[in-house]
Write an enzyme that holds these catalytic residues in place. Structure first.
Site, PDB file in Angstrom:
ATOM      1  N   ASP A 377       0.823  -1.207   0.000  1.00 20.82           N
ATOM      2  CA  ASP A 377       0.000   0.000   0.000  1.00 20.82           C
ATOM      3  C   ASP A 377       0.856   1.256   0.000  1.00 20.82           C
ATOM      4  OD1 ASP A 377      -2.611   0.615  -0.279  1.00 20.82           O
ATOM      5  OD2 ASP A 377      -3.083   0.735   1.855  1.00 20.82           O
ATOM      6  N   ASP A 430      -8.921  -2.699   2.045  1.00 20.71           N
ATOM      7  CA  ASP A 430      -8.899  -2.053   3.358  1.00 20.71           C
ATOM      8  C   ASP A 430      -9.896  -2.681   4.316  1.00 20.71           C
ATOM      9  OD1 ASP A 430      -7.034  -0.279   2.334  1.00 20.71           O
ATOM     10  OD2 ASP A 430      -8.568   1.088   1.614  1.00 20.71           O
TER      11      ASP A 430
END
Length: 535
Positions: A377, A430
């Protein structure tokens, strides 16, 4: 669902793992900055009036040079709009300007030249019409020195210029106002999105833990019945992630992300929409069948053979047409303003189904998976700017260069009190990746028969909520720039579980075995010894 199909399923789900709000301020480190040419790029609203009647509104981007747009609210203080003659405004305009906002065409001279000529002629602002339906960042050339410009300059897309020229040709009184409204510190959409993400993880974790407990109860019942095939009993439909596959995640997901970035186009978005519809329909079907089977147990346990599919329950046959129709309708009408509801329904069902099917067997695998996702990420949101001159993750999430409204692997809610509109979004990863760890903690608590307050699930659930909350705080502090949510979520969730495990002395069990030792395992061992003695 075979392993190859499941791997594709997971890759698509974890494709986009960033939370993003619409950008208002655009920093560009590549463009030269010097005194008189150091403004941030801001989006500017251009509200029009015909006479005293309010008309259409356009969105442009402010230049790096000139006066900043200071007006933040729309009001009646607007200025007359005049079309430049000559249209490029590279030489002194023939028409008289007395505080008018002049509209000019791009080309034949520098942007700063147009602004200087317009200011000298008495214009109060310059609207430069681009030669394409895109917004171009107006910067200064390295050799420019005449940068003492005291009027704002804004670029509008080509279609806005065409509309404004038609308005000027049909009316003698067209006026405009330039303003750049502030976004609210917190939009209610972010609150609902937070509740949606936390609720999805909560439901998925309980379903995963409930299924595991039912499977254990059934296994123990078979043990008590002295079945001879117990050693071959496995929990059907469940796939455990290995350390190797957790490491492979970074390579596969990164490769897929680069392919999307390089090949981003409308046809690729259409392909992703089709894949999302297939996965969403399957996820919705799985969730509805599991829910309705509580009331229609007879139909859920009655099967019929279907060509190519094998044995399928009557309940699945009844639910499938609705799920397929729902997904197809969303795919066809996804551009409508309320289509986000269908996307969220399909996305939540997909995430819950994946968390139900895919499981982390122990904390070791969970640590490797989330650590890899954490690095993935950060790299593709921040570090990729150094290699590709833009954030690959955010470009793919927005669907830039495709002409489409971003990829569908997101949950989103329209911003309710934002003058710029847009959506608050969160990527599937997420929710999915932390959700796998949280579901693992709840399965451990239930199989260990711990009170939830004394277990791990409650604390990891709270940690996830706090991590996601910190993400939204960071978004607002960073002027809406994209943030890697796992940068905040992983330390909260994984750190909490590791810390509690070490403090309570169960870290070794969590790390290697993942499930507490159950009495049934002793029963199985005792029965095996008796069987060997008889032989």
């Amino acid at each position: 669902m075979d392993l190859q199909r499941l791997s594709l399923f997971i890759s698509l789900c974890v494709l986009v793992i960033s939370v993003r709000a619409g950008d208002i301020i655009h920093h560009d480190d590549k463009a030269p900055q010097k005194p008189g040419c150091e403004n941030d790029f801001i989006l500017v609203k251009v509200q029009t009036w015909i006479g005293e009647k309010e008309d259409v509104e356009f969105v442009g981007v402010g230049a790096r040079f000139g006066t900043r747009i200071v007006s933040k609210e729309k009001n009646a203080n607007h200025s007359r709009l005049t079309l430049s003659d000559p249209k490029d405004c590279c030489s002194q305009p023939r028409n008289k300007l007395a505080g008018d906002i002049i509209m000019v065409h791009r080309g034949h001279c520098r942007f700063t030249t147009k602004a200087n000529v317009a200011e000298a002629a008495g214009a109060s602002a310059v609207l430069i019409i681009n030669d394409a339906n895109e917004l171009y960042k107006m910067v200064c050339e390295p050799d420019e020195t005449d940068l003492d410009i005291h009027i704002p300059t804004v670029m509008l897309p080509q279609d806005a210029g065409i509309t404004l020229e038609k308005m000027l040709s049909n009316s003698s009184s067209v006026s405009v106002q330039l303003y750049s409204p502030r976004r609210p510190v917190v939009d209610i959409a972010e609150v609902f999105l937070w509740l949606m993400a936390v609720g999805t993880v909560l439901c998925a974790s309980y379903w995963s833990a409930w299924s595991a407990r039912e499977a254990v109860a059934e296994h123990e019942k078979l043990l008590e019945d002295a079945s001879e095939e117990l050693s071959n009993v496995s929990y059907g439909g469940v796939v455990n992630i290995s350390t190797k596959s957790a490491l492979l995640f970074v390579v596969v997901a990164s490769s897929f992300l680069v392919v999307l970035y390089k090949l981003m186009s409308s046809w690729l978005i259409e392909l992703l929409v089709v894949l999302f519809c297939i996965g969403g329909a399957e996820g919705l079907q799985t969730c509805l069948v599991a829910l309705l089977s509580r009331w229609f147990n007879l139909f859920a346990r009655s099967y019929v053979k279907v060509p190519l599919l094998g044995a399928v329950s009557y309940l699945t046959l009844a639910v499938s047409p609705f799920c397929i129709t729902f997904a197809v309708l969303w795919g066809v009408y996804r551009d409508l303003h309320f289509a986000w509801i269908g996307q969220d329904v399909l996305g939540i069902a997909l995430i819950i189904t994946v968390i139900q099917i895919v499981r982390i067997p122990n904390l070791k695998v969970g640590t490797v998976l989330l650590s890899c996702a954490f690095l993935y990420d950060i790299f593709w949101v921040f570090i990729s700017k150094k290699l590709f001159h833009e954030s690959v993750m955010i470009v793919v999430a927005r669907g830039d260069k495709s002409g489409e409204d971003g990829i569908p692997m997101l949950l989103k809610i329209p911003r309710m009190f934002d003058p710029w509109g847009g959506y608050s979004i969160i990527g599937f990863g997420d929710i999915l990746l932390p959700g796998l760890l949280i579901a693992f903690s709840l399965r451990y608590d239930w199989l260990a028969k711990k009170n939830l307050r004394a277990g791990y699930f409650l604390w990891t659930m709270i940690a996830y909520g706090l991590g996601l909350l910190i993400t939204y705080v960071a978004l607002n502090l960073m002027d809406g720039h994209g943030q890697p949510a796992l940068l905040y979520i992983v330390p909260f969730t994984l750190g909490t579980l590791l810390m509690l495990g070490k403090k309570r002395g169960t870290l070794k069990v969590l790390w290697t075995r993942g499930e507490p030792e159950r009495p049934c395992s002793h029963l199985h061992l005792h029965m095996s010894e008796e069987s060997n003695q008889e032989k």
